[in-house]
Motif scaffolding. Structure first.
Motif, PDB file in Angstrom:
ATOM      1  N   ILE A 335       0.836  -1.201   0.000  1.00  0.00           N
ATOM      2  CA  ILE A 335       0.000   0.000   0.000  1.00  0.00           C
ATOM      3  C   ILE A 335       0.867   1.245   0.000  1.00  0.00           C
ATOM      4  CG2 ILE A 335      -1.584   1.322   1.419  1.00  0.00           C
ATOM      5  CD1 ILE A 335      -2.862  -0.954  -0.045  1.00  0.00           C
ATOM      6  N   SER A 336       1.934   1.218   0.823  1.00  0.00           N
ATOM      7  CA  SER A 336       2.764   2.424   0.858  1.00  0.00           C
ATOM      8  C   SER A 336       3.478   2.612  -0.473  1.00  0.00           C
ATOM      9  CB  SER A 336       3.740   2.376   2.022  1.00  0.00           C
ATOM     10  OG  SER A 336       4.707   1.398   1.779  1.00  0.00           O
ATOM     11  N   HIS A 337       3.702   1.497  -1.154  1.00  0.00           N
ATOM     12  CA  HIS A 337       4.253   1.611  -2.513  1.00  0.00           C
ATOM     13  C   HIS A 337       3.270   2.363  -3.407  1.00  0.00           C
ATOM     14  CE1 HIS A 337       5.695   0.460  -6.434  1.00  0.00           C
ATOM     15  NE2 HIS A 337       4.586  -0.221  -6.663  1.00  0.00           N
ATOM     16  N   ILE A 338       1.995   2.055  -3.258  1.00  0.00           N
ATOM     17  CA  ILE A 338       0.989   2.783  -4.050  1.00  0.00           C
ATOM     18  C   ILE A 338       1.000   4.264  -3.691  1.00  0.00           C
ATOM     19  CG2 ILE A 338      -1.491   3.056  -4.448  1.00  0.00           C
ATOM     20  CD1 ILE A 338      -1.775   0.084  -4.158  1.00  0.00           C
ATOM     21  N   GLY A 339       1.151   4.549  -2.368  1.00  0.00           N
ATOM     22  CA  GLY A 339       1.171   5.947  -1.949  1.00  0.00           C
ATOM     23  C   GLY A 339       2.351   6.691  -2.548  1.00  0.00           C
ATOM     24  N   LEU A 340       3.504   6.029  -2.560  1.00  0.00           N
ATOM     25  CA  LEU A 340       4.704   6.680  -3.103  1.00  0.00           C
ATOM     26  C   LEU A 340       4.538   6.933  -4.596  1.00  0.00           C
ATOM     27  CD1 LEU A 340       7.542   7.627  -2.533  1.00  0.00           C
ATOM     28  CD2 LEU A 340       8.359   5.329  -2.907  1.00  0.00           C
ATOM     29  N   GLN A 341       4.057   5.924  -5.295  1.00  0.00           N
ATOM     30  CA  GLN A 341       3.821   6.091  -6.726  1.00  0.00           C
ATOM     31  C   GLN A 341       2.795   7.205  -6.966  1.00  0.00           C
ATOM     32  OE1 GLN A 341       5.765   4.911  -8.940  1.00  0.00           O
ATOM     33  NE2 GLN A 341       5.112   2.901  -9.614  1.00  0.00           N
ATOM     34  N   GLY A 342       1.785   7.252  -6.060  1.00  0.00           N
ATOM     35  CA  GLY A 342       0.774   8.298  -6.191  1.00  0.00           C
ATOM     36  C   GLY A 342       1.388   9.668  -6.036  1.00  0.00           C
ATOM     37  N   ALA A 343       2.322   9.798  -5.066  1.00  0.00           N
ATOM     38  CA  ALA A 343       2.974  11.088  -4.860  1.00  0.00           C
ATOM     39  C   ALA A 343       3.712  11.515  -6.124  1.00  0.00           C
ATOM     40  CB  ALA A 343       3.939  11.008  -3.684  1.00  0.00           C
ATOM     41  N   ILE A 344       4.414  10.549  -6.738  1.00  0.00           N
ATOM     42  CA  ILE A 344       5.155  10.888  -7.963  1.00  0.00           C
ATOM     43  C   ILE A 344       4.196  11.275  -9.073  1.00  0.00           C
ATOM     44  CG2 ILE A 344       6.588   9.871  -9.745  1.00  0.00           C
ATOM     45  CD1 ILE A 344       7.793   8.198  -7.405  1.00  0.00           C
ATOM     46  N   MET A 345       3.129  10.491  -9.189  1.00  0.00           N
ATOM     47  CA  MET A 345       2.109  10.772 -10.200  1.00  0.00           C
ATOM     48  C   MET A 345       1.529  12.163 -10.006  1.00  0.00           C
ATOM     49  SD  MET A 345       1.245   8.893 -12.505  1.00  0.00           S
ATOM     50  CE  MET A 345       0.349   9.686 -13.782  1.00  0.00           C
ATOM     51  N   GLN A 346       1.266  12.487  -8.737  1.00  0.00           N
ATOM     52  CA  GLN A 346       0.677  13.788  -8.426  1.00  0.00           C
ATOM     53  C   GLN A 346       1.625  14.904  -8.832  1.00  0.00           C
ATOM     54  OE1 GLN A 346      -2.137  14.696  -7.510  1.00  0.00           O
ATOM     55  NE2 GLN A 346      -2.081  16.510  -6.212  1.00  0.00           N
ATOM     56  N   MET A 347       2.933  14.689  -8.599  1.00  0.00           N
ATOM     57  CA  MET A 347       3.902  15.733  -8.967  1.00  0.00           C
ATOM     58  C   MET A 347       3.902  15.938 -10.469  1.00  0.00           C
ATOM     59  SD  MET A 347       7.285  15.522  -6.676  1.00  0.00           S
ATOM     60  CE  MET A 347       7.452  13.906  -5.998  1.00  0.00           C
ATOM     61  N   LEU A 348       3.930  14.825 -11.213  1.00  0.00           N
ATOM     62  CA  LEU A 348       3.991  14.958 -12.673  1.00  0.00           C
ATOM     63  C   LEU A 348       2.722  15.623 -13.186  1.00  0.00           C
ATOM     64  CD1 LEU A 348       5.432  11.479 -13.514  1.00  0.00           C
ATOM     65  CD2 LEU A 348       6.627  13.651 -13.499  1.00  0.00           C
ATOM     66  N   SER A 349       1.587  15.168 -12.685  1.00  0.00           N
ATOM     67  CA  SER A 349       0.335  15.703 -13.209  1.00  0.00           C
ATOM     68  C   SER A 349       0.180  17.162 -12.810  1.00  0.00           C
ATOM     69  CB  SER A 349      -0.822  14.850 -12.720  1.00  0.00           C
ATOM     70  OG  SER A 349      -1.608  15.552 -11.829  1.00  0.00           O
ATOM     71  N   HIS A 350       0.580  17.483 -11.571  1.00  0.00           N
ATOM     72  CA  HIS A 350       0.501  18.889 -11.178  1.00  0.00           C
ATOM     73  C   HIS A 350       1.449  19.735 -12.016  1.00  0.00           C
ATOM     74  CE1 HIS A 350       1.764  22.376  -8.703  1.00  0.00           C
ATOM     75  NE2 HIS A 350       0.464  22.547  -8.712  1.00  0.00           N
ATOM     76  N   GLY A 351       2.598  19.149 -12.371  1.00  0.00           N
ATOM     77  CA  GLY A 351       3.520  19.877 -13.244  1.00  0.00           C
ATOM     78  C   GLY A 351       2.837  20.271 -14.538  1.00  0.00           C
ATOM     79  N   LEU A 352       2.144  19.325 -15.158  1.00  0.00           N
ATOM     80  CA  LEU A 352       1.503  19.617 -16.446  1.00  0.00           C
ATOM     81  C   LEU A 352       0.321  20.562 -16.277  1.00  0.00           C
ATOM     82  CD1 LEU A 352       1.600  16.004 -17.882  1.00  0.00           C
ATOM     83  CD2 LEU A 352       3.103  17.909 -18.437  1.00  0.00           C
ATOM     84  N   ILE A 353      -0.524  20.297 -15.261  1.00  0.00           N
ATOM     85  CA  ILE A 353      -1.751  21.095 -15.111  1.00  0.00           C
ATOM     86  C   ILE A 353      -1.412  22.522 -14.710  1.00  0.00           C
ATOM     87  CG2 ILE A 353      -3.873  21.325 -13.807  1.00  0.00           C
ATOM     88  CD1 ILE A 353      -3.850  18.249 -13.571  1.00  0.00           C
ATOM     89  N   SER A 354      -0.494  22.677 -13.733  1.00  0.00           N
ATOM     90  CA  SER A 354      -0.195  24.048 -13.302  1.00  0.00           C
ATOM     91  C   SER A 354       0.506  24.806 -14.430  1.00  0.00           C
ATOM     92  CB  SER A 354       0.663  24.043 -12.045  1.00  0.00           C
ATOM     93  OG  SER A 354       1.907  23.461 -12.325  1.00  0.00           O
ATOM     94  N   ALA A 355       1.312  24.080 -15.229  1.00  0.00           N
ATOM     95  CA  ALA A 355       1.912  24.755 -16.379  1.00  0.00           C
ATOM     96  C   ALA A 355       0.811  25.293 -17.279  1.00  0.00           C
ATOM     97  CB  ALA A 355       2.818  23.797 -17.144  1.00  0.00           C
ATOM     98  N   GLY A 356      -0.192  24.449 -17.551  1.00  0.00           N
ATOM     99  CA  GLY A 356      -1.304  24.885 -18.402  1.00  0.00           C
ATOM    100  C   GLY A 356      -2.017  26.084 -17.812  1.00  0.00           C
ATOM    101  N   LEU A 357      -2.287  26.039 -16.503  1.00  0.00           N
ATOM    102  CA  LEU A 357      -3.047  27.130 -15.886  1.00  0.00           C
ATOM    103  C   LEU A 357      -2.254  28.426 -15.891  1.00  0.00           C
ATOM    104  CD1 LEU A 357      -4.779  25.280 -12.963  1.00  0.00           C
ATOM    105  CD2 LEU A 357      -5.869  26.486 -14.838  1.00  0.00           C
ATOM    106  N   PHE A 358      -0.961  28.340 -15.590  1.00  0.00           N
ATOM    107  CA  PHE A 358      -0.178  29.584 -15.569  1.00  0.00           C
ATOM    108  C   PHE A 358      -0.039  30.160 -16.974  1.00  0.00           C
ATOM    109  CE2 PHE A 358       1.394  28.397 -11.280  1.00  0.00           C
ATOM    110  CZ  PHE A 358       1.023  29.562 -10.652  1.00  0.00           C
ATOM    111  N   ILE A 359       0.037  29.273 -17.981  1.00  0.00           N
ATOM    112  CA  ILE A 359       0.065  29.798 -19.351  1.00  0.00           C
ATOM    113  C   ILE A 359      -1.253  30.507 -19.646  1.00  0.00           C
ATOM    114  CG2 ILE A 359       0.075  29.118 -21.774  1.00  0.00           C
ATOM    115  CD1 ILE A 359       2.137  27.043 -21.151  1.00  0.00           C
ATOM    116  N   CYS A 360      -2.372  29.908 -19.232  1.00  0.00           N
ATOM    117  CA  CYS A 360      -3.684  30.532 -19.452  1.00  0.00           C
ATOM    118  C   CYS A 360      -3.733  31.918 -18.815  1.00  0.00           C
ATOM    119  CB  CYS A 360      -4.791  29.678 -18.844  1.00  0.00           C
ATOM    120  SG  CYS A 360      -5.102  28.186 -19.753  1.00  0.00           S
TER     121      CYS A 360
END
Lengths: 505, 482
Positions: A335-360
């Motif tokens: 389970i903690s492996h899932i949490g760690l992977q989730g944290a990484i996923m969240q960073m990548l996705s936030h990277g893309l989404i926040s980039a989009g929002l700041f460009i907007c």
């Protein structure tokens, strides 16, 4: 492997660094040449990172593409570059976002454009260096040298209050990182080596671990940023030029998360276990309290800045939950492996989404010269395509299933439920809170009647504004539908990390 | 039979001095530059002579005059730094029409004093060297005789310098009274024969402690360590900028060598006592230097306080009491000197409203008028802060590493935190250069090619810190093996 002889990682780091320095020598008046060469350099870097991805072996956790040369003979400090699953993901994020930023800047003409683009390229090179360095001093050098380009980007091209913001940013991050330097030197003294993986085998007493943990926590917590050391971020975002905000939110904050995974987890697990009752509440405060703060913002950029802090709260939650599973049964560790992977996923996705929002927001600001929510209304009627894209990013920001924003949060929540149901309940309030600030922002800015001339006279999207947004949107959907594409890359590294932590205990 | 070949470097400088003084009298004003080039030539030749005869010179086993590799490396370094300083000085003096060959000649006397200091193996010889250096510095400071500040600075430095020489002499006479010798080796043997750990009840040990304190006070005055730093800001402020450049660089190297020789060799038996004193000096210097610098508006005063803070870091390395600390301290000293030459050298070439740069605000908007200069200055300031990958970072890294390795972690944390405090006043200058509107028209007294190449060399040194690192490793380990 086909490219084994070529020092791919050095090429990856030094292409933007040297390219950026060379750009400084092009005459400022030759605007077209500057932009084209800047874009070429960033695309070449992106291409190199894709070559890395193709040749990366996802079936093992060992370091790949090793490059090691003696650098400082006296102290046995090496120029040691390598990648594992974690690094590779962030490398891809960095190269993608930087190319898009330079594309986004294409038709904009500003003073000293050669320096502007050069600083972005240098920043890219240093960021890539942080993710590739496996010698702790080399890591530290890239980590701290990163301050200089961003300091100048905000200070020279920023808003009216830029000096305050940029000096605050600089001193805040410097304060964090110098303590880390002492911790790194102490570890290297104990391990008799500056190789980061050698630190993983160190056996340290709990007291020492706590001190080292705190040093790292201050350094990376300020970068992430965690509540209560987040106050530099809204200031820096508001004053930074749009592209500066994009790279700040999309990549720079991720360095903090990356550092936590690379140093905090494997080196000081006992201290993390011991302090977790204090750390997880910090993450929850970031998620809940900062979300409320975001709702109250009048400035679009500040709103997105606070939303970044709240989203990064999920990242730290996912990382800190790993400590809680130390010494538990195997299934809990998974389970903690899932949490760690989730944290990484969240960073990548936030990277893309926040980039989009700041460009907007940058696009809106370039037309109405205001970031205040009250000054805009009914942009949807004037710029329909843009509004659709911005609305898409806002929905992704609130964690809509099918977008990448959902995956990371969901995985972290799974880990939280298994750990402690209260954590999960508190953390899941974000689904409501994020939706409320994102959608309310969309409602106020995009919908409604056009109520002033500034908005009425807005020009439709240019091609260099449209394409970065579209590419980001496609990536967000792609990852949302098939997260395995990215999760596979860090799968083995993450499993191995959990193994190191639990074995150590 | 005395072999004079061992002091040939000093003979070169002395004879060049005598020759050029006379020659200069007969040169018409237009041809005065000939003596300047002769002086430069003699410096370079002297450095080359030492370099090419370094193995011969080390054969010297004189009790009085030491020409080991350790001393010679420092001598070469001083000679080359002085050549660089003379370049900046001549450009500056020519631009403001106050070019006098005497300025360089008097400084050469100081150089001679420093070479004697570095080589001395005897307390009186040391005193002779220090006095020769100080006397020439007094007159160099007063060089700009039309300026009130300049005379004030000279008088202040003269009086305080005389007091500190008094301290030194008193310490030396105490030592002579207690040990019956002025020779470094004999004093060392004498001190080693005491059983220091047995406590301070031994009268001789108390006397030695007094002598140590007096000598340390005098040397920290010359070094500029707090609380004996009062003269530094005023003297730096009062003298012309190239004199400040001279004052803030090479005399520090000479004093550093003396400190290494006296503390780690002659007084090594009293380590327990002097380590604490040096730590107090260094903590005070770092605190006072970094905090007071924040409120300065004059750039020379600001850099004066930054010098005090840097001196504190060097002393921190010395206080460790192990070879790794001395190496770090030596690396820091060399780094400090090359960076300071770049900083003051660059500033000396900038003029604002036809006057030398005085205030930080004079630099405003340098980026818009001359981006290249702004870039160079930014690199230098970032190196002072200790931001990687510049050379200043490695200097601080080595000091902190030596502290961590000897379990002095609280001191290490103190040092890095003060680095953050210090970063503020350097950042303020960068802010003025880059983010402020240009208020003044800035110009440079000459083309900045040499400065540019020099600063690029500094950046290269930062990328390849092993160059200076190996040098300090080599000389320090040589010093402790002989």
């Amino acid at each position: 492997m086909l490219y084994l002889d070529i020092p791919l990682l050095s090429l990856l780091i030094w292409t933007p660094l040297i390219g950026g320095v060379l750009l400084l020598f092009i005459d400022q008046k030759n605007d077209q040449l500057i932009k084209i060469s800047g874009f070429t350099i960033s695309t070449v870097t992106l291409f190199i990172s894709i070559v890395l991805l193709i040749n990366f072996d996802t079936s093992q956790y060992l370091l790949q593409f090793n490059e090691k040369h003696i650098w400082i003979y006296n102290l046995d400090i090496n120029y040691h570059l390598a990648v594992d699953g974690f690094s590779l993901l962030f490398i891809l994020l960095t190269t993608t976002v930087t190319s898009l930023i330079i594309l986004f800047n294409f038709s904009e003409s500003r003073q000293q454009n050669n320096k502007y683009i050069a600083l972005f390229l240098i920043l890219e090179g240093l960021l890539l260096g942080v993710f590739c360095a496996f010698d702790s001093i080399l890591f530290y050098i890239f980590f701290e040298a990163m301050l200089i380009p961003l300091f100048l980007i905000i200070g020279i091209w920023g808003g009216p209050n830029r000096v305050y913001a940029t000096i605050k940013f600089f001193i805040y991050t410097l304060l964090g990182s110098v303590l880390m330097l002492v911790a790194l030197l102490y570890l290297s003294f104990k391990a008799n080596s500056f190789y980061i993986l050698d630190y993983y085998n160190l056996v340290l007493s709990l007291d020492t671990q706590i001190l080292i943990f705190l040093a790292f926590l201050i350094a990376f917590g300020i970068k992430v940023p965690m509540w209560p050391v987040h106050t530099w971020l809204p200031d820096a975002h508001v004053e930074a030029p749009s592209s500066g905000s994009v790279i700040l939110a999309a990549v720079l904050l991720k360095v903090g998360g990356y550092g936590m995974i690379r140093f905090l987890l494997p080196i000081t697990p006992d201290a993390g276990f011991y302090l977790n009752n204090f750390l997880i509440p910090l993450s929850l405060v970031a998620i809940i309290y900062i979300s409320f703060v975001a709702i109250a913002q009048q400035d679009m950029k500040k709103l997105i800045a606070y939303s970044s802090i709240a989203h990064m709260g999920f990242v730290t939650l996912g990382i800190f939950l790993v400590f809680n599973t130390i010494g538990q049964a195997q299934d809990i560790q998974n389970i903690s492996h899932i949490g760690l992977q989730g944290a990484i996923m969240q960073m990548l996705s936030h990277g893309l989404i926040s980039a989009g929002l700041f460009i907007c927001i940058g696009i809106i600001y370039s037309r109405t010269k205001s970031r205040m929510i009250d000054d805009q209304s009914g942009i949807g009627q004037v710029m329909p395509v843009f509004s659709a894209l911005m609305m898409f990013f806002l929905l992704a920001n609130s964690g809509l299933p099918g977008t990448s924003g959902f995956v990371g949060e969901f995985m972290v929540l799974i880990a939280a439920i298994k750990n402690n149901i209260m954590y999960a309940v508190l953390a899941s309030t974000t689904l409501v809170l994020a939706a409320s600030y994102s959608l309310w922002l969309g409602k106020r800015v995009l919908f409604g009647e056009v109520n002033n001339d500034n908005v009425a006279s807005m020009k439709i999207l240019r091609f260099d504004e449209f394409w970065p947004l579209l590419i980001l949107a496609i990536l967000v959907i792609l990852i949302g539908i098939k997260p395995d594409l990215l999760l596979n890359i860090s799968e083995e590294s993450s499993m191995n990390m959990i193994k190191i932590i639990t074995n150590k205990y | 039979m005395i072999n004079y070949l061992y002091i040939f470097p000093e003979i070169i400088i002395t004879s060049a001095l005598c020759f050029i003084i006379v020659l200069d009298l007969f040169l018409p004003n237009k041809l005065k530059y000939i003596s300047y080039y002769l002086i430069q030539l003699s410096l370079i030749f002297c450095a080359y002579y030492i370099y090419s005869h370094i193995s011969y010179l080390t054969n010297n086993n004189s009790e009085l005059y030491d020409t080991s590799i350790f001393s010679n490396i420092f001598k070469i370094f001083i000679l080359l730094s002085l050549a660089m300083i003379f370049y900046y000085t001549s450009v500056f003096l020519k631009y403001f029409n106050i070019f006098r060959t005497e300025y360089f000649l008097i400084t050469l006397f100081g150089l001679l004093g420093m070479m004697i200091m570095i080589s001395s193996q005897n307390m009186l010889l040391l005193y002779l060297g220090i006095e020769l250096l100080s006397l020439s510095l007094y007159s160099v400071i007063a060089f700009n005789k039309n300026s009130l500040f300049s005379s004030e600075a000279a008088v202040k430095y003269y009086i305080l310098g005389a007091i500190s020489s008094g301290f030194l002499l008193f310490g030396i006479s105490l030592i002579y009274g207690l040990t019956g010798s002025l020779n470094f080796n004999e004093i060392f043997i004498h001190i080693a024969s005491f059983n220091i750990t047995n406590g301070i009840d031994n009268v001789q040990v108390i006397g030695l402690l007094f002598a140590l304190i007096f000598i340390l006070i005098s040397l920290s005055f010359k070094f500029g360590a707090a609380p004996f730093h009062m003269w530094i800001p005023d003297v730096y402020h009062g003298s012309i900028i190239t004199t400040t450049l001279l004052l803030s660089t090479i005399p520090k190297i000479a004093v550093f060598v003396i400190l290494i020789k006296l503390l780690t060799n002659v007084f090594s038996g009293l380590f327990l006592f002097w380590a604490d004193m040096v730590i107090i000096l260094s903590i005070l210097s770092i605190l006072i230097g970094n905090i007071v610098a924040i409120s300065q508006t004059n750039i020379k005063r600001m850099l004066a306080y930054s010098t005090i803070a840097n001196i504190g870091f060097i002393l921190l390395g010395l206080s460790v009491g192990s070879i790794i600390g001395y190496k770090a301290a030596m690396f820091y000293t060399l780094t400090y000197v090359v960076t300071t030459i770049a900083a003051f050298g660059l500033l000396s070439q900038l003029i604002c409203r036809n006057k030398p740069i005085e205030n930080i605000s004079d630099l405003s908007g340098l980026n818009s008028t001359s981006p290249f200069t702004a870039f160079l200055l930014m690199f230098i300031l970032l190196s002072y802060i200790g931001i990687p990958p510049f050379i200043g970072f490695h200097a601080k890294l080595f000091i902190i590493q030596s502290l961590v390795e000897t379990n002095n972690i609280p001191l290490g944390i103190f040092a890095v935190l003060m680095t953050v405090v210090g970063s503020y006043y350097y950042l303020r200058v960068i802010k003025v250069i880059y983010f402020d509107e240009a208020k003044n028209v800035l110009a440079s007294t000459s083309k900045l090619y040499i400065t540019g190449i020099y600063v690029l060399g500094l950046i290269l040194l930062g990328l390849l810190p092993d160059v200076l690192g190996q040098l300090s490793q080599y000389s320090i380990s040589n010093f402790f093996n002989t």
